[in-house]
Design a protein around this motif. Structure first.
Motif, PDB file in Angstrom:
ATOM      1  N   TRP A  24     113.301 -55.784  42.885  1.00  0.00           N
ATOM      2  CA  TRP A  24     112.609 -55.092  43.971  1.00  0.00           C
ATOM      3  C   TRP A  24     113.185 -53.690  44.162  1.00  0.00           C
ATOM      4  O   TRP A  24     112.444 -52.715  44.267  1.00  0.00           O
ATOM      5  CB  TRP A  24     112.713 -55.897  45.274  1.00  0.00           C
ATOM      6  CG  TRP A  24     111.814 -55.377  46.340  1.00  0.00           C
ATOM      7  CD1 TRP A  24     110.529 -55.724  46.571  1.00  0.00           C
ATOM      8  CD2 TRP A  24     112.137 -54.381  47.336  1.00  0.00           C
ATOM      9  NE1 TRP A  24     110.023 -55.009  47.637  1.00  0.00           N
ATOM     10  CE2 TRP A  24     110.990 -54.180  48.134  1.00  0.00           C
ATOM     11  CE3 TRP A  24     113.287 -53.649  47.632  1.00  0.00           C
ATOM     12  CZ2 TRP A  24     110.954 -53.284  49.188  1.00  0.00           C
ATOM     13  CZ3 TRP A  24     113.252 -52.745  48.675  1.00  0.00           C
ATOM     14  CH2 TRP A  24     112.103 -52.575  49.453  1.00  0.00           C
ATOM     15  N   TRP A  25     114.521 -53.576  44.191  1.00  0.00           N
ATOM     16  CA  TRP A  25     115.148 -52.265  44.377  1.00  0.00           C
ATOM     17  C   TRP A  25     114.890 -51.349  43.184  1.00  0.00           C
ATOM     18  O   TRP A  25     114.670 -50.142  43.348  1.00  0.00           O
ATOM     19  CB  TRP A  25     116.640 -52.405  44.661  1.00  0.00           C
ATOM     20  CG  TRP A  25     116.888 -52.846  46.066  1.00  0.00           C
ATOM     21  CD1 TRP A  25     117.238 -54.095  46.483  1.00  0.00           C
ATOM     22  CD2 TRP A  25     116.754 -52.056  47.248  1.00  0.00           C
ATOM     23  NE1 TRP A  25     117.329 -54.128  47.849  1.00  0.00           N
ATOM     24  CE2 TRP A  25     117.050 -52.897  48.348  1.00  0.00           C
ATOM     25  CE3 TRP A  25     116.415 -50.733  47.492  1.00  0.00           C
ATOM     26  CZ2 TRP A  25     117.018 -52.434  49.663  1.00  0.00           C
ATOM     27  CZ3 TRP A  25     116.392 -50.275  48.806  1.00  0.00           C
ATOM     28  CH2 TRP A  25     116.689 -51.123  49.869  1.00  0.00           C
ATOM     29  N   ARG A  34     119.528 -63.274  43.384  1.00  0.00           N
ATOM     30  CA  ARG A  34     119.847 -61.884  43.103  1.00  0.00           C
ATOM     31  C   ARG A  34     118.771 -61.184  42.270  1.00  0.00           C
ATOM     32  O   ARG A  34     118.420 -60.035  42.536  1.00  0.00           O
ATOM     33  CB  ARG A  34     121.188 -61.802  42.387  1.00  0.00           C
ATOM     34  CG  ARG A  34     121.561 -60.385  41.980  1.00  0.00           C
ATOM     35  CD  ARG A  34     122.896 -60.329  41.357  1.00  0.00           C
ATOM     36  NE  ARG A  34     123.854 -60.223  42.445  1.00  0.00           N
ATOM     37  CZ  ARG A  34     125.042 -59.691  42.325  1.00  0.00           C
ATOM     38  NH1 ARG A  34     125.438 -59.257  41.154  1.00  0.00           N
ATOM     39  NH2 ARG A  34     125.839 -59.607  43.345  1.00  0.00           N
ATOM     40  N   GLY A  83     107.420 -57.925  48.860  1.00  0.00           N
ATOM     41  CA  GLY A  83     108.840 -58.031  49.187  1.00  0.00           C
ATOM     42  C   GLY A  83     109.155 -57.505  50.573  1.00  0.00           C
ATOM     43  O   GLY A  83     109.958 -58.089  51.307  1.00  0.00           O
ATOM     44  N   ARG A 112     115.732 -59.638  44.034  1.00  0.00           N
ATOM     45  CA  ARG A 112     116.176 -58.534  44.894  1.00  0.00           C
ATOM     46  C   ARG A 112     116.493 -57.289  44.068  1.00  0.00           C
ATOM     47  O   ARG A 112     116.108 -56.177  44.427  1.00  0.00           O
ATOM     48  CB  ARG A 112     117.386 -58.965  45.718  1.00  0.00           C
ATOM     49  CG  ARG A 112     117.051 -60.071  46.708  1.00  0.00           C
ATOM     50  CD  ARG A 112     118.308 -60.681  47.315  1.00  0.00           C
ATOM     51  NE  ARG A 112     118.878 -59.843  48.336  1.00  0.00           N
ATOM     52  CZ  ARG A 112     118.647 -59.970  49.631  1.00  0.00           C
ATOM     53  NH1 ARG A 112     117.850 -60.927  50.061  1.00  0.00           N
ATOM     54  NH2 ARG A 112     119.206 -59.168  50.496  1.00  0.00           N
ATOM     55  N   ALA A 120     113.106 -63.117  52.781  1.00  0.00           N
ATOM     56  CA  ALA A 120     113.502 -62.434  51.548  1.00  0.00           C
ATOM     57  C   ALA A 120     114.206 -63.439  50.637  1.00  0.00           C
ATOM     58  O   ALA A 120     114.930 -64.314  51.106  1.00  0.00           O
ATOM     59  CB  ALA A 120     114.433 -61.267  51.861  1.00  0.00           C
ATOM     60  N   ALA A 139     110.614 -59.748  53.597  1.00  0.00           N
ATOM     61  CA  ALA A 139     111.839 -59.365  54.302  1.00  0.00           C
ATOM     62  C   ALA A 139     111.580 -59.233  55.803  1.00  0.00           C
ATOM     63  O   ALA A 139     112.402 -59.665  56.623  1.00  0.00           O
ATOM     64  CB  ALA A 139     112.389 -58.060  53.732  1.00  0.00           C
TER      65      ALA A 139
END
Length: 92
Positions: A41-42, A35, A22, A38, A31, A26
């Motif tokens: 990933w966080w 949603r 990721g 993402r 990226a 990015a």
């Protein structure tokens, strides 16, 4: 090392690979726009860095008397999280 331990430890390794992929995507301006990847990933970043780091004190307690140094236990816990020290304790 049993197949179960290998499978359990593969999960955080896959998480670290997802974080790396990721970050590279990015950096290359690719990226994902969706949603879900993402958010995942966080969430993975939080779990891999914050939660694994929070487990280090428990890992150090569990690793007392082992042949590993405190530094080794901390690094392995940061990489593998609970799956490192809990499976070490079982193998013990």
């Amino acid at each position: 090392m049993t197949a179960r331990v290998v499978a359990l430890r593969a999960i955080p390794v896959l998480g670290w690979l997802y974080l790396g992929a990721g970050a590279l995507a990015a950096a290359a301006g690719r990226a994902p726009l969706a949603r879900l990847p993402r958010v995942l990933w966080w969430a993975d970043l939080f779990l891999s860095i914050v939660v694994h780091a929070a487990q280090i004190p428990a890992a150090l307690r569990a690793g007392r008397g082992s042949d590993r140094t405190a530094f080794e236990i901390a690094v392995l816990t940061q990489i593998f999280g609970l799956t490192y020290w809990a499976t070490e304790e079982v193998r013990g």
